[in-house]
Design a protein around this motif. Structure first.
Motif, PDB file in Angstrom:
ATOM      1  N   ASP A  93     -79.472  -3.530   2.134  1.00  0.00           N
ATOM      2  CA  ASP A  93     -80.915  -3.098   1.944  1.00  0.00           C
ATOM      3  C   ASP A  93     -81.811  -2.678   3.172  1.00  0.00           C
ATOM      4  OD1 ASP A  93     -80.221  -3.657  -0.833  1.00  0.00           O
ATOM      5  OD2 ASP A  93     -80.986  -5.642  -0.609  1.00  0.00           O
ATOM      6  N   ALA A  94     -81.529  -3.270   4.229  1.00  0.00           N
ATOM      7  CA  ALA A  94     -82.239  -3.095   5.430  1.00  0.00           C
ATOM      8  C   ALA A  94     -81.893  -1.760   5.893  1.00  0.00           C
ATOM      9  CB  ALA A  94     -82.116  -4.234   6.374  1.00  0.00           C
ATOM     10  N   PHE A  95     -80.266  -1.321   5.773  1.00  0.00           N
ATOM     11  CA  PHE A  95     -80.051  -0.113   6.391  1.00  0.00           C
ATOM     12  C   PHE A  95     -80.544   1.171   5.372  1.00  0.00           C
ATOM     13  CE2 PHE A  95     -76.573   3.013   6.708  1.00  0.00           C
ATOM     14  CZ  PHE A  95     -76.772   3.605   7.739  1.00  0.00           C
ATOM     15  N   LYS A  96     -80.672   0.693   3.972  1.00  0.00           N
ATOM     16  CA  LYS A  96     -81.175   1.840   3.135  1.00  0.00           C
ATOM     17  C   LYS A  96     -82.690   1.988   3.373  1.00  0.00           C
ATOM     18  CE  LYS A  96     -79.977   1.834  -1.138  1.00  0.00           C
ATOM     19  NZ  LYS A  96     -79.516   1.569  -2.328  1.00  0.00           N
ATOM     20  N   PHE A 101     -77.118   1.977  13.446  1.00  0.00           N
ATOM     21  CA  PHE A 101     -78.357   1.632  13.095  1.00  0.00           C
ATOM     22  C   PHE A 101     -79.229   2.157  14.013  1.00  0.00           C
ATOM     23  CE2 PHE A 101     -75.484  -2.175  12.056  1.00  0.00           C
ATOM     24  CZ  PHE A 101     -75.617  -2.024  10.787  1.00  0.00           C
ATOM     25  N   GLN A 102     -79.008   2.332  15.325  1.00  0.00           N
ATOM     26  CA  GLN A 102     -79.943   3.289  16.208  1.00  0.00           C
ATOM     27  C   GLN A 102     -80.638   4.301  15.834  1.00  0.00           C
ATOM     28  OE1 GLN A 102     -78.320   2.593  19.924  1.00  0.00           O
ATOM     29  NE2 GLN A 102     -78.318   0.352  20.074  1.00  0.00           N
ATOM     30  N   ASN A 103     -79.569   5.103  15.593  1.00  0.00           N
ATOM     31  CA  ASN A 103     -79.989   6.452  15.030  1.00  0.00           C
ATOM     32  C   ASN A 103     -80.697   6.466  13.605  1.00  0.00           C
ATOM     33  OD1 ASN A 103     -78.618   7.610  17.151  1.00  0.00           O
ATOM     34  ND2 ASN A 103     -76.529   7.717  16.297  1.00  0.00           N
ATOM     35  N   ALA A 104     -80.404   5.622  12.852  1.00  0.00           N
ATOM     36  CA  ALA A 104     -80.937   5.317  11.726  1.00  0.00           C
ATOM     37  C   ALA A 104     -82.696   4.812  11.776  1.00  0.00           C
ATOM     38  CB  ALA A 104     -80.284   4.567  10.633  1.00  0.00           C
ATOM     39  N   GLU A 105     -82.575   4.086  13.014  1.00  0.00           N
ATOM     40  CA  GLU A 105     -83.905   3.231  13.374  1.00  0.00           C
ATOM     41  C   GLU A 105     -84.207   2.252  12.587  1.00  0.00           C
ATOM     42  OE1 GLU A 105     -87.303   6.009  13.310  1.00  0.00           O
ATOM     43  OE2 GLU A 105     -86.341   7.283  15.129  1.00  0.00           O
ATOM     44  N   THR A 106     -83.174   1.446  11.907  1.00  0.00           N
ATOM     45  CA  THR A 106     -82.881   0.261  11.274  1.00  0.00           C
ATOM     46  C   THR A 106     -83.679  -0.858  11.927  1.00  0.00           C
ATOM     47  OG1 THR A 106     -80.987   1.230  10.286  1.00  0.00           O
ATOM     48  CG2 THR A 106     -81.657  -1.060   9.819  1.00  0.00           C
ATOM     49  N   GLN A 107     -84.559  -1.462  11.392  1.00  0.00           N
ATOM     50  CA  GLN A 107     -85.424  -2.679  11.545  1.00  0.00           C
ATOM     51  C   GLN A 107     -85.458  -3.580  10.524  1.00  0.00           C
ATOM     52  OE1 GLN A 107     -88.958  -1.473  13.258  1.00  0.00           O
ATOM     53  NE2 GLN A 107     -88.230  -0.608  15.214  1.00  0.00           N
ATOM     54  N   ALA A 108     -85.591  -4.911  10.762  1.00  0.00           N
ATOM     55  CA  ALA A 108     -85.657  -6.100   9.906  1.00  0.00           C
ATOM     56  C   ALA A 108     -86.888  -6.179   9.685  1.00  0.00           C
ATOM     57  CB  ALA A 108     -84.949  -7.219  10.458  1.00  0.00           C
ATOM     58  N   THR A 109     -87.390  -6.588   8.430  1.00  0.00           N
ATOM     59  CA  THR A 109     -88.922  -6.805   8.051  1.00  0.00           C
ATOM     60  C   THR A 109     -89.248  -8.048   8.533  1.00  0.00           C
ATOM     61  OG1 THR A 109     -88.154  -7.792   5.809  1.00  0.00           O
ATOM     62  CG2 THR A 109     -88.627  -5.407   6.089  1.00  0.00           C
ATOM     63  N   ALA A 110     -90.487  -8.237   8.770  1.00  0.00           N
ATOM     64  CA  ALA A 110     -91.091  -9.692   9.306  1.00  0.00           C
ATOM     65  C   ALA A 110     -90.669 -10.894   8.233  1.00  0.00           C
ATOM     66  CB  ALA A 110     -92.596  -9.438   9.409  1.00  0.00           C
ATOM     67  N   GLN A 111     -90.472 -10.376   6.711  1.00  0.00           N
ATOM     68  CA  GLN A 111     -90.347 -11.699   6.157  1.00  0.00           C
ATOM     69  C   GLN A 111     -88.654 -11.513   5.930  1.00  0.00           C
ATOM     70  OE1 GLN A 111     -92.699 -13.736   5.410  1.00  0.00           O
ATOM     71  NE2 GLN A 111     -94.229 -12.537   6.379  1.00  0.00           N
ATOM     72  N   GLY A 112     -88.124 -10.840   6.509  1.00  0.00           N
ATOM     73  CA  GLY A 112     -86.532 -10.616   6.202  1.00  0.00           C
ATOM     74  C   GLY A 112     -85.767 -12.173   6.542  1.00  0.00           C
ATOM     75  N   LYS A 113     -84.536 -12.359   5.754  1.00  0.00           N
ATOM     76  CA  LYS A 113     -84.056 -13.467   5.995  1.00  0.00           C
ATOM     77  C   LYS A 113     -82.999 -13.199   7.331  1.00  0.00           C
ATOM     78  CE  LYS A 113     -83.628 -14.833   0.891  1.00  0.00           C
ATOM     79  NZ  LYS A 113     -82.525 -14.855  -0.023  1.00  0.00           N
ATOM     80  N   VAL A 114     -83.029 -14.120   8.177  1.00  0.00           N
ATOM     81  CA  VAL A 114     -82.186 -14.073   9.205  1.00  0.00           C
ATOM     82  C   VAL A 114     -80.914 -15.101   9.477  1.00  0.00           C
ATOM     83  CG1 VAL A 114     -82.262 -13.976  11.770  1.00  0.00           C
ATOM     84  CG2 VAL A 114     -83.986 -13.292  10.491  1.00  0.00           C
ATOM     85  N   PRO A 124     -85.925   4.713   8.366  1.00  0.00           N
ATOM     86  CA  PRO A 124     -86.655   6.020   8.310  1.00  0.00           C
ATOM     87  C   PRO A 124     -85.714   7.179   8.090  1.00  0.00           C
ATOM     88  CG  PRO A 124     -87.777   4.562   9.839  1.00  0.00           C
ATOM     89  CD  PRO A 124     -86.285   3.800   9.472  1.00  0.00           C
ATOM     90  N   ASN A 125     -84.723   7.063   8.933  1.00  0.00           N
ATOM     91  CA  ASN A 125     -83.397   8.131   8.958  1.00  0.00           C
ATOM     92  C   ASN A 125     -82.333   7.885   7.902  1.00  0.00           C
ATOM     93  OD1 ASN A 125     -85.357   9.425  10.699  1.00  0.00           O
ATOM     94  ND2 ASN A 125     -84.292   8.494  12.520  1.00  0.00           N
ATOM     95  N   PHE A 126     -82.639   7.154   7.109  1.00  0.00           N
ATOM     96  CA  PHE A 126     -81.267   6.915   6.372  1.00  0.00           C
ATOM     97  C   PHE A 126     -80.847   8.253   5.518  1.00  0.00           C
ATOM     98  CE2 PHE A 126     -79.550   5.784   2.161  1.00  0.00           C
ATOM     99  CZ  PHE A 126     -78.191   5.242   2.621  1.00  0.00           C
ATOM    100  N   ALA A 127     -81.812   9.028   5.128  1.00  0.00           N
ATOM    101  CA  ALA A 127     -81.458  10.211   4.359  1.00  0.00           C
ATOM    102  C   ALA A 127     -80.584  11.014   5.002  1.00  0.00           C
ATOM    103  CB  ALA A 127     -82.530  10.719   3.718  1.00  0.00           C
ATOM    104  N   VAL A 128     -80.521  10.747   6.491  1.00  0.00           N
ATOM    105  CA  VAL A 128     -79.510  11.854   7.111  1.00  0.00           C
ATOM    106  C   VAL A 128     -78.041  11.865   6.995  1.00  0.00           C
ATOM    107  CG1 VAL A 128     -78.984  12.752   9.563  1.00  0.00           C
ATOM    108  CG2 VAL A 128     -81.296  12.194   8.793  1.00  0.00           C
ATOM    109  N   TYR A 129     -77.864  10.398   6.507  1.00  0.00           N
ATOM    110  CA  TYR A 129     -76.282  10.083   6.714  1.00  0.00           C
ATOM    111  C   TYR A 129     -75.730  10.403   5.031  1.00  0.00           C
ATOM    112  CZ  TYR A 129     -76.908   7.644  10.879  1.00  0.00           C
ATOM    113  OH  TYR A 129     -77.038   7.448  12.013  1.00  0.00           O
TER     114      TYR A 129
END
Length: 288
Positions: free
Chosen positions: A199-202, A74-87, A205-210
């Protein structure tokens, strides 16, 4: 005549004092035996916890390596949850007691974390944190698990937790797993692991690398979630065993101090009884 009257009136008083002292000595002796039995129990529990600490630490190191690898994804893909995302929050602890404030640490950290999203569902692993969190977060409890912490956690148990959450249809964009992070043999602190949804992982920003296909991505997300829960459970178990060893060591020390005080009190009381008996003998001999 006056002397005889004084002696006859003083004799019952002396016997009454002796009777009270004997009763007090019996009570002290019973309490002394009770504390000695407690000391044996706490000493045995300390030895058992000491043997489990080394094994728990070895399993923790292995689980930590796999868990950090999942986080690196997740760190390498720079994954982040959206502000309106479910937690969703997962409080990971166990059912066992006699281990200091190990469960309170997780409960307090969970309460602080859930303040920002008061409507978020809460999943609790272990009876002890469930009891503590039910008082203030009853409405947030979604699923609770027990029979946790009886032995070293396994990846199968963590996978079962993920499967049940999937059956309960608990959806989330990010999951925060609150657990006790093992720092040393005498210290730990509450920490959290963040796991993201498919969906958050997809959307990273760097998801296409994988170049991961959708069917593989779904299995990867479930594995990462189970792997992170396993990491939290194993590391929390190592912290719990260390805390239990420290708690039993302190309990044994306190029991030893209480035994010394009770022994001294018992010896003083017994010496007082012997002194009173000697006084009665001497007084009776002089009266003759």
């Amino acid at each position: 005549m006056f002397t005889a009257t004084l002696r006859t009136s003083a004799a019952p008083l002396s016997h009454g004092v002796q009777a009270r002292n004997m009763a007090t000595l019996r009570e002290i002796q019973q309490r002394l035996k009770s504390v000695q039995n407690i000391e044996k129990i706490t000493k045995s529990m300390k030895m058992i916890a000491s043997t489990k600490v080394a094994k728990a630490q070895r399993n923790m190191e292995t689980a930590r390596a796999f868990g950090e690898a999942s986080n690196a994804l997740f760190q390498n893909a720079e994954t982040q949850a959206t502000a309106q995302g479910k937690v969703v929050f997962v409080a990971a602890s166990s059912d066992r007691g006699l281990c200091g404030g190990i469960h309170s640490s997780v409960s307090k950290a969970t309460r602080r974390a859930i303040e920002h999203t008061p409507e978020a569902p809460l999943v609790v692993l272990g009876d002890k944190p469930r009891t503590q969190l039910t008082r203030s977060l009853r409405a947030n409890l979604a699923v609770t698990f027990n029979q946790i912490g009886k032995s070293i956690p396994t990846f199968t148990e963590a996978s079962s937790v993920v499967d049940i959450l999937k059956e309960q249809e608990i959806e989330f964009d990010s999951a925060n797993i609150v657990y006790n992070k093992f720092l040393s043999a005498i210290s730990y602190e509450a920490s959290s692991i963040t796991v993201y949804s498919q969906d958050a992982f997809k959307a990273s920003p760097n998801f296409a690398v994988y170049e991961i296909e959708d069917d593989v991505l779904a299995h990867l997300q479930e594995f990462n979630f189970a792997n992170s829960i396993y990491w939290a459970m194993v590391e929390g178990h190592a912290a719990e065993m260390s805390a239990k060893r420290a708690a039993m060591e302190n309990a044994t020390k306190n029991a030893g101090e209480m035994i010394n005080k009770l022994t001294m009190t018992f010896n003083r009381g017994r010496q007082a009884v012997i002194t009173n008996e000697l006084i009665d003998i001497i007084t009776g001999a002089s009266a003759l």
